[in-house]
Write a protein that holds these residues in place. Structure first.
Motif, PDB file in Angstrom:
ATOM      1  N   PRO A 166     -12.794  -0.850  -2.587  1.00 21.71           N
ATOM      2  CA  PRO A 166     -11.417  -0.879  -2.077  1.00 21.71           C
ATOM      3  C   PRO A 166     -10.460  -1.574  -3.043  1.00 21.71           C
ATOM      4  CG  PRO A 166     -12.997  -1.604  -0.404  1.00 21.71           C
ATOM      5  CD  PRO A 166     -13.735  -1.554  -1.703  1.00 21.71           C
TER       6      PRO A 166
ATOM      7  N   TRP B  50       3.405  -1.728  -2.239  1.00 21.88           N
ATOM      8  CA  TRP B  50       2.679  -1.021  -1.183  1.00 21.88           C
ATOM      9  C   TRP B  50       3.580  -0.786   0.031  1.00 21.88           C
ATOM     10  CZ3 TRP B  50      -1.419   1.836  -0.038  1.00 21.88           C
ATOM     11  CH2 TRP B  50      -1.833   1.932   1.295  1.00 21.88           C
TER      12      TRP B  50
ATOM     13  N   GLN C  36       0.487   5.952   2.568  1.00 26.60           N
ATOM     14  CA  GLN C  36      -0.413   4.836   2.842  1.00 26.60           C
ATOM     15  C   GLN C  36      -1.652   5.334   3.582  1.00 26.60           C
ATOM     16  OE1 GLN C  36       1.498   1.624   4.900  1.00 26.60           O
ATOM     17  NE2 GLN C  36       2.961   1.191   3.251  1.00 26.60           N
TER      18      GLN C  36
ATOM     19  N   ARG D 273      -6.082   5.114   3.115  1.00 24.33           N
ATOM     20  CA  ARG D 273      -6.799   4.216   4.030  1.00 24.33           C
ATOM     21  C   ARG D 273      -7.937   4.980   4.698  1.00 24.33           C
ATOM     22  NH1 ARG D 273      -5.312  -0.781   5.785  1.00 24.33           N
ATOM     23  NH2 ARG D 273      -3.127  -0.570   5.114  1.00 24.33           N
ATOM     24  N   ARG D 274      -9.175   4.553   4.431  1.00 24.54           N
ATOM     25  CA  ARG D 274     -10.340   5.327   4.858  1.00 24.54           C
ATOM     26  C   ARG D 274     -11.432   4.450   5.477  1.00 24.54           C
ATOM     27  NH1 ARG D 274     -10.136  10.857   3.066  1.00 24.54           N
ATOM     28  NH2 ARG D 274      -7.991  11.103   2.306  1.00 24.54           N
TER      29      ARG D 274
ATOM     30  N   SER E 254      -6.863   4.614  10.334  1.00 24.82           N
ATOM     31  CA  SER E 254      -5.676   3.769  10.307  1.00 24.82           C
ATOM     32  C   SER E 254      -6.011   2.292  10.188  1.00 24.82           C
ATOM     33  CB  SER E 254      -4.831   4.008  11.564  1.00 24.82           C
ATOM     34  OG  SER E 254      -5.572   3.677  12.736  1.00 24.82           O
ATOM     35  N   GLN E 255      -7.252   1.918  10.523  1.00 28.80           N
ATOM     36  CA  GLN E 255      -7.679   0.523  10.419  1.00 28.80           C
ATOM     37  C   GLN E 255      -8.646   0.316   9.247  1.00 28.80           C
ATOM     38  OE1 GLN E 255      -6.226  -1.733  12.478  1.00 28.80           O
ATOM     39  NE2 GLN E 255      -5.104   0.068  13.207  1.00 28.80           N
TER      40      GLN E 255
ATOM     41  N   ALA F 182     -10.138   0.396   5.140  1.00 27.62           N
ATOM     42  CA  ALA F 182      -9.769  -0.221   3.865  1.00 27.62           C
ATOM     43  C   ALA F 182      -8.973   0.773   3.023  1.00 27.62           C
ATOM     44  CB  ALA F 182     -11.024  -0.667   3.115  1.00 27.62           C
ATOM     45  N   VAL F 183      -8.160   0.251   2.115  1.00 25.43           N
ATOM     46  CA  VAL F 183      -7.380   1.107   1.217  1.00 25.43           C
ATOM     47  C   VAL F 183      -8.202   1.359  -0.043  1.00 25.43           C
ATOM     48  CG1 VAL F 183      -5.283   1.342  -0.143  1.00 25.43           C
ATOM     49  CG2 VAL F 183      -5.191   0.266   2.112  1.00 25.43           C
TER      50      VAL F 183
END
Length: 388
Positions: A124, A133, A141, A145-146, A155-156, A158-159
């Motif tokens: 990440p 960001w 965004q 984020r996955r 949506s919750q 890590a990027v």
């Protein structure tokens, strides 16, 4: 607006941001998709470092011709960064890791992201350290984020990716050929017009072709059950009768020569071809299209670097994002969050670089599908092309 002023303004901003950094003599190693990053941007970043403690840093940008090659490199690095216990800490593989064989960042297409995460090829990003960001529109965004295990959008999660440019699947056509017809293409439904039989080329990509056919039928590019879509098979078969050839490389050359009248392709390719022949034009279909994005990602096993986040942030500075959009023939996602009035005329009046908001809203990324759905797409693809 003067592009040289934009570059110099962004350079000053980054120099101020890095002024307190104490690490010197660093190396930033990036493997990127060839043609996706203008050399002017790299040079501006290099100049921005000169007035900071990172002024002696070495920048190594290595272009690769295909995203497939970069993905295979990620797989290779993952093997290097996780040697077996029997090899021990002093093994040649560990030595190669410490010697900087793994790049700090690479380009990855959005379509490859889920697979790369699922295979453990990425780590990440430190999104809390990325100043710009918050300036990235929420859609972009969400793209990075996955879920850490499946690689699916979360949506919750890590990027894992920082998008730095994006584009669309578009229709390119010859103005001179369509002048005699009295109309020009504007949407996917035009591909089925009888006067175009044997005069079009399509990408050799099942998800793209079946996807825009689904779009033409009012469905999503990411439909899970194709058998539930009425009339899809017959629509694909009639489309096949319109096609002169399927190709994903060098597909615009026949259009430039007049051997085809219309080609479906990627916006960056079409934008690059427009200056070559004034008879070529391009349009994003009104009902929406497929989106693609080039992303910065961190390989698994890459060593810590003080230059990774400054580089990503540099790409996202509004001045740099604007120039990247104009010079690379693909749009920075930062541009989508800016007031159109501050954008250069050459950008905001180019519908292939700056699509209408309504069309963009109706467009979709090709999302990762389960294996059962992919098998169905492949089956429909084969049937489409074997039935005459």
């Amino acid at each position: 607006m003067d592009g040289r002023f934009l570059i110099s303004t962004a350079t000053l901003a980054l120099a101020e941001a890095l002024a307190s950094c104490s690490t010197a003599n660093q190396i930033l190693s990036i493997q990127l998709l060839q043609g996706s990053l203008p050399p002017q941007i790299v040079e501006a970043f290099r100049k921005s470092l000169q007035s900071t403690s990172l002024g002696s840093s070495i920048l190594k940008f290595t272009p690769e011709a295909q995203l497939q090659l970069i993905f295979e490199r990620l797989q290779h690095w993952q093997q290097l960064s996780e040697p077996s216990a029997a090899q021990g800490a002093s093994s040649p593989l560990n030595h190669r890791r410490s010697s900087g064989a793994i790049a700090d960042l690479v380009t990855l297409g959005d379509y490859w992201l889920a697979t790369a995460i699922r295979q453990g090829l990425l780590q990440p990003l430190e999104v809390n350290s990325l100043q710009h960001w918050v300036s990235l529109p929420s859609r972009w965004q969400a793209l990075g984020r996955r879920d850490r295990q499946t690689g699916q959008p979360d949506s919750q999660g890590a990027v894992f990716a920082a998008p730095y440019r994006w584009g669309t699947t578009v229709i390119a056509y010859r103005r001179d050929k369509f002048q005699s017809l009295g109309w020009t293409p504007s949407d996917w439904s035009d591909l089925w017009r009888p006067e175009l039989q044997g005069k079009i080329s399509l990408l050799d990509q099942a998800r793209e072709v079946i996807g825009f056919t689904l779009k033409q039928l009012g469905q999503s590019y990411n439909t899970l059950d194709l058998s539930a879509v009425p009339g899809l098979k017959s629509r694909l078969q009639s489309l096949n009768r319109q096609v002169k050839f399927y190709r994903s490389t060098d597909y615009l050359q026949p259009l430039l020569l007049g051997d085809t009248w219309l080609a479906v392709g990627w916006s960056a390719d079409v934008l690059a071809a427009l200056p070559l022949n004034p008879q070529i034009a391009g349009v994003i279909p009104l009902s929406g299209t497929a989106l693609w994005a080039d992303l910065w990602v961190r390989p698994h096993g890459a060593s810590p670097s003080d230059l990774v986040n400054p580089w990503i942030d540099f790409c996202w500075q509004p001045a740099i994002a604007t120039q990247l959009s104009l010079l690379s023939k693909a749009t920075s996602p930062i541009v989508n969050g800016l007031n159109p009035e501050v954008l250069p005329t050459a950008l905001r009046t180019n519908p292939l670089l700056y699509p209408a908001a309504a069309i963009l809203e109706r467009s979709e990324f090709l999302e990762p599908l389960p294996a059962s759905a992919l098998a169905q797409y492949q089956s429909f693809w084969q049937q489409m092309r074997t039935v005459t």
